[in-house]
Design an enzyme around this catalytic site. Structure first.
Site, mmCIF file in Angstrom:
data_model
loop_
_atom_site.group_PDB
_atom_site.id
_atom_site.type_symbol
_atom_site.label_atom_id
_atom_site.label_comp_id
_atom_site.label_asym_id
_atom_site.label_seq_id
_atom_site.Cartn_x
_atom_site.Cartn_y
_atom_site.Cartn_z
ATOM 1 N N LYS A 180 0.814 -1.226 0.000
ATOM 2 C CA LYS A 180 0.000 0.000 0.000
ATOM 3 C C LYS A 180 0.839 1.264 0.000
ATOM 4 C CE LYS A 180 -0.475 0.675 4.911
ATOM 5 N NZ LYS A 180 -0.592 1.919 5.579
ATOM 6 N N THR A 181 1.981 1.263 0.703
ATOM 7 C CA THR A 181 2.808 2.476 0.746
ATOM 8 C C THR A 181 3.311 2.820 -0.649
ATOM 9 O OG1 THR A 181 3.496 1.915 2.995
ATOM 10 C CG2 THR A 181 4.795 3.561 1.839
#
Length: 676
Positions: free
Chosen positions: A35-36
């Site tokens: 996700k980052t």
């Protein structure tokens, strides 16, 4: 960097999330799903498409996450493009309040109180209103007040009678308005106020809100499942009619309900923002298949969740190992022996191993077992450097220097080191300040005009006032602050004070070393900032995430860590210990469906920290208050699919498929030792 080439390397779901720029977007990001990478690339893509960087706001919960996002975005965006605003909720709100708080009747040089300062203030208020119930502590009242603030409940809307037959609620209800009044009179805010007052500002001053809406046209929120009521309302207000809001989170990792996080914020996002595009990131890049099947098998028993299922192309890997130990000590010994065996077999660094448990109170047997085998370890979540007495004393001086209205800090500094201002003298000065309607610091400066003070006490008070005034002028320039702090330490004879206070030379030396470290930290802050100030340094201290700070300093050896602290981390080999009823799920949560579901999410978080190997242990009996008590394995263990489980015999040293490798390595080492 070629942004399109980087986007081309994403999986289809990640790419869909990055390329959707306008309108509401919900990214359901499973554990280990990258996700980052997605949100930083989406930020860079927005800027690449022509969105001014200053119009992009990304908020998260920890300084560490914000720092990582900033560094990644910086590497993707050309230097001339400028930088988006990437910040924690609290840091962003602090910047807004530093500019706008006068609209709410505060001065811009407000102080931020930490927990101990809040507790001291509450203790004083409880004493003033003659509330002497000994069945609870001020810390309990503070917790109630914090929850009330996070639900955006102000004294004016509290329901009379809510506290009936509940002494703690009664005290909290009585103290709450007085606590708010006291903070405002001290020109101080607590941590919750940073969010609460920003929301109040936006609600009561539409012109201020419109200014920030006009600037921030694209907003992203990380870890959305952890937001509370105030954060939710704040984001909705700031987003406005554009609805260019992207939230990233995982309802299956919502584990902070006890501190006000609302799972409904992420579950209801599609309803709250019609037209939402929901993208599920389900490919896990962290763990082997058996670990993910265990996690999926457990979490699917929760009813309140959004459907998703983690998968990996890494292969099945080892099955999840489950061990029943005799007792608390046997469990710790077995875990540590297994760590030693795996290290020997693979020559793996100790940093590859983590032991996860319910709370740090469970670390003791593991620490003892590790010490016996001389294995290095670190406990995440211990006492912060900034909680040491000497640092808190000096911080009190710096706070009263920065904010002349901060009576609480002045009271702490008044007699440290001792200067003849005992309780009677300080009470006399407090009465003198109230009678003449000026601040406590002003009363110190005019102490000779108080009839109730001895000449010696009045002289000491005025000398302290003079010292604070001089150092306020010195710190105003924002230069050489480390040197100025060292001068202050010297003028206070604080090193000598510590030497007398701590009788053992080793302890005194360590405490004096901490003073040097504190001066170094303010110098480091000064060198890193474009416009350093004493206020800025104190803000940096107040906003520091203590657990995160320990992680950044770097633990040594095996990591001992709680479920809550482990969130966001990963380790090649994970041991989840104490997996028993009354511990997980905790006995306080077992009476409600919501409580059980949050406990199950906690277990899910623990499982998904493991990359390669996962061990789950429980004891047949556990020592409680010095007595061995029968224990029952957690109901969650039975929710793991049987085909992904391998039950271990406690006497088994290694998995059978690895015995040959272990033996070959053992005899190779023996030959190496005796080859000469």
């Amino acid at each position: 960097m070629d942004i399109y080439r980087e986007i081309g390397r994403l999986n289809p779901r990640q790419k869909e999330a990055v390329l959707h720029t306008d309108g509401p977007l919900l990214i359901l990001a499973g554990a280990g799903s990258g996700k980052t990478r997605v949100i930083t690339m989406r930020t860079a893509y927005l800027i690449h498409t022509g969105v001014p960087p200053r119009s992009v706001l990304a908020v998260t919960f920890t300084n560490k996450a914000a720092k990582e996002m900033k560094e990644r975005v910086r590497s993707m965006v050309s230097g001339g493009a400028g930088s988006p605003v990437i910040s924690t909720f609290h840091s962003f709100c602090l910047k807004v309040l530093r500019k706008e708080i006068e609209h709410l009747g505060y001065r811009k040089d407000f102080t931020i109180y930490d927990t101990s300062e809040q507790v001291s203030l509450l203790r004083n208020i409880l004493s003033d209103i003659k509330f002497y119930d000994k069945s609870f502590k001020p810390e309990s009242v503070l917790e109630r007040i914090s929850r009330t603030k996070n639900d955006f409940i102000l004294p004016s809307v509290m329901q009379a009678g809510d506290a009936k037959n509940d002494p703690l609620a009664e005290a909290s209800e009585a103290v709450y308005p007085k606590y708010l009044e006291a903070l405002k009179s001290l020109n101080a805010l607590d941590f919750d106020d940073l969010l609460l007052l920003t929301l109040k500002l936006f609600r009561e001053h539409p012109d201020v809100l419109e200014k920030y809406r006009e600037r921030f046209r694209y907003i992203m929120v990380d870890e959305y499942q952890d937001t509370n009521r105030v954060q939710y309302d704040f984001i909705r207000l700031l987003t406005g009619k554009r609805k260019n809001l992207c939230v990233v989170g995982d309802d299956d990792q919502s584990i902070y309900g006890w501190r006000g996080a609302s799972l409904g914020n992420i579950l209801d996002f599609e309803k709250d923002f019609p037209g939402t595009l929901t993208v599920r990131l389900e490919q896990n890049y962290r763990s082997f298949g058996n670990i993910l099947r265990a996690a999926n098998g457990v979490i699917t028993h929760n009813r309140k969740r959004m459907e998703k299922s983690l998968w990996s192309d890494r292969g099945d890997g080892p099955r999840v190992n489950i061990l029943k130990a005799r007792d608390t000590e046997d469990e710790a010994d077995w875990v540590v022996n297994r760590i030693a065996a795996i290290k020997f077999e693979r020559n793996a660094p100790y940093e590859d191993f983590a032991v996860i448990y319910r709370a740090n109170t469970f670390s003791r047997p593991f620490e003892e077992a590790l010490r016996r085998q001389r294995i290095p370890y670190s406990v995440v979540g211990g006492t912060s450097y900034f909680e040491n007495k000497e640092i808190r004393d000096l911080s009190a001086y710096l706070k009263i220097i920065a904010n002349p209205s901060d009576d609480m800090s002045l009271l702490r500094a008044a007699n440290v080191p001792k200067r003849g201002l005992g309780t009677g003298a300080v009470c006399g000065l407090s009465d003198f300040s109230r009678a003449n309607s000026f601040s406590l610091l002003e009363a110190f400066g005019k102490a000779s005009g108080s009839s109730g003070l001895s000449p010696r006490a009045a002289g000491s008070a005025e000398a302290l006032f003079g010292l604070i005034s001089r150092y306020r002028e010195l710190f105003k320039k924002g230069r050489d602050m480390g040197r100025i702090l060292n001068e202050l330490i010297g003028e206070l004879n604080y090193r000598e004070y510590l030497t007398e206070l701590y009788k053992t030379p080793e302890t005194a030396f360590r405490k004096i070393e901490n003073l040097a470290g504190f001066a170094d930290s303010i110098s480091h802050y000064e060198s890193a900032e474009k416009a350093p100030s004493l206020h800025g340094f104190l803000e940096t201290m107040a906003l520091t995430d203590l657990i995160e700070e320990k992680e950044e300093k770097g633990g040594r050896g095996v990591t001992l860590i709680s479920y809550h602290s482990s969130k966001g981390l990963e380790f090649p080999v994970v041991f989840i210990a104490g997996t028993e009823e009354d511990i997980l799920p905790h006995k306080k949560s077992a009476d409600s469906a919501e409580g059980i579901e949050e406990e199950r999410r906690l277990f899910y978080v623990g499982i998904t920290r493991a990359m390669n190997e996962l061990y789950i242990t429980y004891a047949d009996q556990r020592s409680k208050y010095g007595k061995d008590t029968p224990a029952v394995p957690s109901r969650f263990i039975d929710e793991i699919p049987p085909e992904s489980v391998r039950k271990l015999d406690r006497f088994e040293k290694l998995d059978p498929e690895r015995e040959k490798v272990f033996a070959e390595k053992f005899f190779a080492n023996i030959k190496e030792i005796f080859k000469d």
